[in-house]
Write a protein that holds these residues in place. Structure first.
Motif, PDB file in Angstrom:
ATOM      1  N   SER A  80       0.861  -1.188   0.000  1.00  0.00           N
ATOM      2  CA  SER A  80       0.000   0.000   0.000  1.00  0.00           C
ATOM      3  C   SER A  80       0.897   1.239   0.000  1.00  0.00           C
ATOM      4  O   SER A  80       2.079   1.164   0.329  1.00  0.00           O
ATOM      5  CB  SER A  80      -0.937   0.010   1.215  1.00  0.00           C
ATOM      6  N   ASN A  81       0.301   2.356  -0.377  1.00  0.00           N
ATOM      7  CA  ASN A  81       1.062   3.604  -0.479  1.00  0.00           C
ATOM      8  C   ASN A  81       2.273   3.442  -1.397  1.00  0.00           C
ATOM      9  O   ASN A  81       3.353   3.981  -1.128  1.00  0.00           O
ATOM     10  CB  ASN A  81       1.507   4.091   0.900  1.00  0.00           C
ATOM     11  N   GLY A  82       2.104   2.701  -2.475  1.00  0.00           N
ATOM     12  CA  GLY A  82       3.198   2.511  -3.423  1.00  0.00           C
ATOM     13  C   GLY A  82       3.592   3.813  -4.102  1.00  0.00           C
ATOM     14  O   GLY A  82       2.766   4.695  -4.348  1.00  0.00           O
ATOM     15  N   VAL A  83       4.879   3.945  -4.389  1.00  0.00           N
ATOM     16  CA  VAL A  83       5.430   5.117  -5.073  1.00  0.00           C
ATOM     17  C   VAL A  83       5.997   4.651  -6.409  1.00  0.00           C
ATOM     18  O   VAL A  83       6.683   3.624  -6.482  1.00  0.00           O
ATOM     19  CB  VAL A  83       6.539   5.779  -4.227  1.00  0.00           C
ATOM     20  N   GLU A  84       5.723   5.397  -7.463  1.00  0.00           N
ATOM     21  CA  GLU A  84       6.234   5.035  -8.781  1.00  0.00           C
ATOM     22  C   GLU A  84       7.564   5.741  -9.041  1.00  0.00           C
ATOM     23  O   GLU A  84       7.684   6.951  -8.852  1.00  0.00           O
ATOM     24  CB  GLU A  84       5.242   5.407  -9.871  1.00  0.00           C
ATOM     25  N   LEU A  85       8.542   4.969  -9.471  1.00  0.00           N
ATOM     26  CA  LEU A  85       9.813   5.562  -9.902  1.00  0.00           C
ATOM     27  C   LEU A  85       9.594   6.217 -11.257  1.00  0.00           C
ATOM     28  O   LEU A  85       9.127   5.560 -12.196  1.00  0.00           O
ATOM     29  CB  LEU A  85      10.887   4.484 -10.016  1.00  0.00           C
ATOM     30  N   PRO A  86       9.881   7.502 -11.402  1.00  0.00           N
ATOM     31  CA  PRO A  86       9.707   8.142 -12.712  1.00  0.00           C
ATOM     32  C   PRO A  86      10.467   7.389 -13.797  1.00  0.00           C
ATOM     33  O   PRO A  86      11.538   6.830 -13.546  1.00  0.00           O
ATOM     34  CB  PRO A  86      10.269   9.551 -12.495  1.00  0.00           C
ATOM     35  N   ALA A  87       9.926   7.395 -14.995  1.00  0.00           N
ATOM     36  CA  ALA A  87      10.544   6.651 -16.097  1.00  0.00           C
ATOM     37  C   ALA A  87      11.942   7.154 -16.417  1.00  0.00           C
ATOM     38  O   ALA A  87      12.787   6.390 -16.890  1.00  0.00           O
ATOM     39  CB  ALA A  87       9.655   6.731 -17.331  1.00  0.00           C
ATOM     40  N   ASP A  88      12.194   8.433 -16.154  1.00  0.00           N
ATOM     41  CA  ASP A  88      13.489   9.030 -16.449  1.00  0.00           C
ATOM     42  C   ASP A  88      13.980   9.833 -15.261  1.00  0.00           C
ATOM     43  O   ASP A  88      13.205  10.560 -14.632  1.00  0.00           O
ATOM     44  CB  ASP A  88      13.406   9.962 -17.659  1.00  0.00           C
ATOM     45  N   GLY A  89      15.257   9.688 -14.967  1.00  0.00           N
ATOM     46  CA  GLY A  89      15.896  10.515 -13.955  1.00  0.00           C
ATOM     47  C   GLY A  89      17.249  10.949 -14.458  1.00  0.00           C
ATOM     48  O   GLY A  89      17.690  10.543 -15.534  1.00  0.00           O
ATOM     49  N   PRO A  90      17.952  11.749 -13.701  1.00  0.00           N
ATOM     50  CA  PRO A  90      19.272  12.217 -14.148  1.00  0.00           C
ATOM     51  C   PRO A  90      20.231  11.076 -14.458  1.00  0.00           C
ATOM     52  O   PRO A  90      21.051  11.180 -15.375  1.00  0.00           O
ATOM     53  CB  PRO A  90      19.772  13.053 -12.960  1.00  0.00           C
ATOM     54  N   THR A  91      20.099   9.972 -13.705  1.00  0.00           N
ATOM     55  CA  THR A  91      21.037   8.854 -13.871  1.00  0.00           C
ATOM     56  C   THR A  91      20.325   7.501 -13.897  1.00  0.00           C
ATOM     57  O   THR A  91      20.894   6.488 -13.499  1.00  0.00           O
ATOM     58  CB  THR A  91      22.087   8.865 -12.745  1.00  0.00           C
ATOM     59  N   TRP A  92      19.081   7.483 -14.343  1.00  0.00           N
ATOM     60  CA  TRP A  92      18.382   6.194 -14.496  1.00  0.00           C
ATOM     61  C   TRP A  92      17.339   6.293 -15.595  1.00  0.00           C
ATOM     62  O   TRP A  92      16.872   7.367 -15.948  1.00  0.00           O
ATOM     63  CB  TRP A  92      17.726   5.741 -13.192  1.00  0.00           C
ATOM     64  N   GLN A  93      16.979   5.124 -16.140  1.00  0.00           N
ATOM     65  CA  GLN A  93      15.868   4.987 -17.063  1.00  0.00           C
ATOM     66  C   GLN A  93      15.163   3.662 -16.763  1.00  0.00           C
ATOM     67  O   GLN A  93      15.824   2.660 -16.477  1.00  0.00           O
ATOM     68  CB  GLN A  93      16.329   5.019 -18.524  1.00  0.00           C
ATOM     69  N   VAL A  94      13.850   3.681 -16.803  1.00  0.00           N
ATOM     70  CA  VAL A  94      13.046   2.489 -16.534  1.00  0.00           C
ATOM     71  C   VAL A  94      12.840   1.717 -17.836  1.00  0.00           C
ATOM     72  O   VAL A  94      12.448   2.284 -18.853  1.00  0.00           O
ATOM     73  CB  VAL A  94      11.689   2.866 -15.914  1.00  0.00           C
TER      74      VAL A  94
END
Length: 314
Positions: A80-94
């Motif tokens: 519950s209360n899950g958080v989504e990692l954005p598809a793009d970040g400064p040093t990551w990609q989903v």
């Protein structure tokens, strides 16, 4: 990124779900599995007490905000209360965004972001590529993974993030790089100091409890690690981790119903327990005389009671 959405009637067991995603229905969810373009889940039909829980949690597109965090055990629970990692970040990609599996407890999101920020320093990479984490409400997945159910697991590709933003099509079809030799006895030439550095950095995070890798990768790390080797005890050999490593964190604060795993022993894990993985029985298993019976699929009643609230939440 576009998400496919489907709605279906209220569930007869008193649950109500809407806005359901379409996920891959292939075989084992290894790092390079690809969702067939345009694939759509078939209608679920009537829901009963025998309906596999993965059919419910695999169709939940949005998180449930009921305040319990990670519920149950890594392989038998929900989120519950899950958080989504954005598809793009400064040093990551989903990667594989169509799966909608870039969700987790806020604690694992912090761990992934912190690791990504270290990638240029510890690995010399522009960043990291993120594979499966958890579904929006956790729970059993339609494909792959017995764990990843409570939002405390994250798969990190052992392929560096390129120095550009990948297109959606590339994220869905790009293959991870094999890190294990064909004979399974050691790492391939693709394994470098960069892979070593990113796994070591993850293991050195105090929040991380375990990291799963192929036994050949563990062997290479045992051979090559210098200086402080205490982090090696967190790195555990496991089947199926030839292309990525699996980060698992401890039960965090704010998750009172999370069931912890017994912590790893304090030793490096580079002795006889590692030798087992290179035995003939493991490397060349004999075919079974008859196919094994498929395991019984978890139903909602097998999960912690709070998971019924999670799946019923609007």
């Amino acid at each position: 990124m576009r998400r496919f959405v489907r709605t279906f009637p209220s569930l007869k067991c008193g649950l109500a779900l809407a806005a359901l995603p379409l996920l891959a229905m292939g075989g084992s969810a290894v790092a390079q599995d690809i969702t067939p373009p345009g694939y759509k889940l078939p209608p679920l039909g009537a829901v009963t007490a025998a309906t596999p829980a993965k059919q419910l949690f695999g169709r939940a597109e949005t998180p449930a905000n009921i305040g319990l965090g990670s519920i149950g055990f890594y392989a038998k629970g929900c989120l519950s209360n899950g958080v989504e990692l954005p598809a793009d970040g400064p040093t990551w990609q989903v990667m594989r965004p169509s799966r909608n599996r870039a969700w987790g407890n806020a604690a694992v999101i912090r761990v992934v972001k912190n690791l990504a920020a270290k990638a240029p320093t510890v690995a010399g990479w522009p960043g990291i590529l993120i594979g499966d984490m958890a579904q929006p409400r956790g729970g059993p997945m339609l494909t792959g993974h017995a764990s990843h159910q409570i939002g405390l697991d994250a798969d990190i590709w052992l392929t560096p993030m390129p120095n550009r933003r990948l297109s959606v099509a590339e994220r869905e079809t790009k293959s991870a790089v094999m890190m294990v030799r064909p004979d399974r006895l050691d790492v391939s030439r693709s394994w470098t100091a960069g892979q070593m550095g990113i796994v070591r950095a993850a293991a050195q995070d105090p929040a991380v409890e375990r990291i799963f890798v192929n036994a050949a990768i563990k062997k290479a790390m045992c051979r090559d690690a210098t200086g402080d080797r205490s982090w090696l005890g967190k790195v555990r050999p496991m089947y199926g981790h030839d292309y990525h490593f699996h980060v698992r964190i401890t039960c965090p604060r704010g998750s009172p119903t999370c069931t912890p795993q017994k912590p790893p022993t304090g030793d490096e894990g580079c002795g006889k327990e590692l030798d087992y993985w290179f035995s003939d029985a493991v490397l060349h298993p004999k075919p079974r005389p008859r196919p094994p019976h498929p395991p019984r699929q978890l139903t909602l009643s097998d999960l912690p009671a709070a998971c019924s609230q999670v799946i019923a939440a609007p």
